[in-house]
Design a protein around this motif. Structure first.
Motif, PDB file in Angstrom:
ATOM      1  N   ALA A 113       8.225  -3.681 -10.900  1.00 23.21           N
ATOM      2  CA  ALA A 113       7.931  -3.946 -12.312  1.00 23.21           C
ATOM      3  C   ALA A 113       6.926  -2.918 -12.816  1.00 23.21           C
ATOM      4  N   PRO A 114       7.367  -1.666 -12.944  1.00 25.93           N
ATOM      5  CA  PRO A 114       6.430  -0.618 -13.369  1.00 25.93           C
ATOM      6  C   PRO A 114       6.001  -0.806 -14.817  1.00 25.93           C
ATOM      7  N   LYS A 115       4.769  -0.477 -15.082  1.00 25.99           N
ATOM      8  CA  LYS A 115       4.260  -0.480 -16.456  1.00 25.99           C
ATOM      9  C   LYS A 115       4.097   0.979 -16.863  1.00 25.99           C
ATOM     10  N   GLY A 116       4.772   1.359 -17.944  1.00 32.15           N
ATOM     11  CA  GLY A 116       4.739   2.763 -18.351  1.00 32.15           C
ATOM     12  C   GLY A 116       5.828   3.552 -17.644  1.00 32.15           C
ATOM     13  N   GLU A 117       5.545   4.796 -17.361  1.00 31.07           N
ATOM     14  CA  GLU A 117       6.530   5.697 -16.769  1.00 31.07           C
ATOM     15  C   GLU A 117       6.882   5.318 -15.330  1.00 31.07           C
ATOM     16  N   ALA A 128      11.389  -6.093 -15.183  1.00 30.58           N
ATOM     17  CA  ALA A 128      11.160  -6.338 -13.757  1.00 30.58           C
ATOM     18  C   ALA A 128      12.527  -6.393 -13.077  1.00 30.58           C
ATOM     19  N   THR A 129      12.584  -5.931 -11.835  1.00 32.12           N
ATOM     20  CA  THR A 129      13.849  -5.928 -11.116  1.00 32.12           C
ATOM     21  C   THR A 129      13.657  -6.231  -9.639  1.00 32.12           C
ATOM     22  N   TRP A 130      14.641  -6.924  -9.073  1.00 32.29           N
ATOM     23  CA  TRP A 130      14.728  -7.075  -7.623  1.00 32.29           C
ATOM     24  C   TRP A 130      15.278  -5.760  -7.093  1.00 32.29           C
ATOM     25  N   PRO A 154       0.827  -1.208   0.000  1.00 36.68           N
ATOM     26  CA  PRO A 154       0.000   0.000   0.000  1.00 36.68           C
ATOM     27  C   PRO A 154       0.868   1.267   0.000  1.00 36.68           C
ATOM     28  N   GLY A 155       0.600   2.159  -0.937  1.00 34.87           N
ATOM     29  CA  GLY A 155       1.328   3.417  -1.021  1.00 34.87           C
ATOM     30  C   GLY A 155       2.715   3.297  -1.639  1.00 34.87           C
ATOM     31  N   ARG A 156       3.083   2.122  -2.140  1.00 37.34           N
ATOM     32  CA  ARG A 156       4.412   1.900  -2.727  1.00 37.34           C
ATOM     33  C   ARG A 156       4.256   1.409  -4.157  1.00 37.34           C
ATOM     34  N   LEU A 157       5.333   1.565  -4.941  1.00 40.50           N
ATOM     35  CA  LEU A 157       5.348   1.071  -6.314  1.00 40.50           C
ATOM     36  C   LEU A 157       5.924  -0.337  -6.403  1.00 40.50           C
ATOM     37  N   SER A 158       6.433  -0.858  -5.289  1.00 36.28           N
ATOM     38  CA  SER A 158       7.079  -2.170  -5.269  1.00 36.28           C
ATOM     39  C   SER A 158       6.425  -3.072  -4.220  1.00 36.28           C
ATOM     40  N   ALA A 159       6.634  -4.372  -4.393  1.00 38.78           N
ATOM     41  CA  ALA A 159       6.088  -5.368  -3.471  1.00 38.78           C
ATOM     42  C   ALA A 159       7.159  -5.778  -2.467  1.00 38.78           C
TER      43      ALA A 159
END
Length: 115
Positions: A41-45, A99-101, A22-27
């Motif tokens: 693993a962002p999609k787009g920008e 995708a990246t660690w 929640p509130g983050r771009l990563s897991a």
């Protein structure tokens, strides 16, 4: 102990199936002390902002360009990228399978350089 503190093995398939925190771009996948292992693993920008810990990216899949300050370098699978705490950085022109660690570690403000 939470699940993120007790894992020994995390596969890329498991990481990719984990939703962002929640509130983050990563897991969040694993944490121990100051260290956190995340999957990004962002999609787009890529809209991330500087972080308060040092971080290491290890590219799992895909290609693109990585910008850190004024520096821009190409990357591909298995490459490692380092970012000091507080440095502006982002991934650009990434392939659809990117995708990246991500490994965050150390004290807030980053570790001091030994050189």
């Amino acid at each position: 102990m939470s699940e993120t503190q007790t894992r020994t093995l995390i596969t890329a398939a498991e990481a990719a199936a984990t939703p962002p925190s929640p509130g983050r771009l990563s897991a969040l996948l694993l944490e121990h002390g100051t260290m956190q292992l995340r999957w990004f693993a962002p999609k787009g920008e890529d809209t991330q902002t500087p972080h308060d810990q040092d971080e290491l990216y290890i590219i799992a899949s895909g290609t693109g360009w990585f910008r850190r300050g004024a520096e821009r370098v190409p990357f591909g699978p298995h490459d490692a990228l380092f970012v000091r705490a507080g440095e502006a950085h982002r991934f650009e022109d990434t392939s659809p399978d990117f995708a990246t660690w991500v490994i965050f570690y150390g004290a807030k403000g980053g570790e001091k350089s030994s050189s």
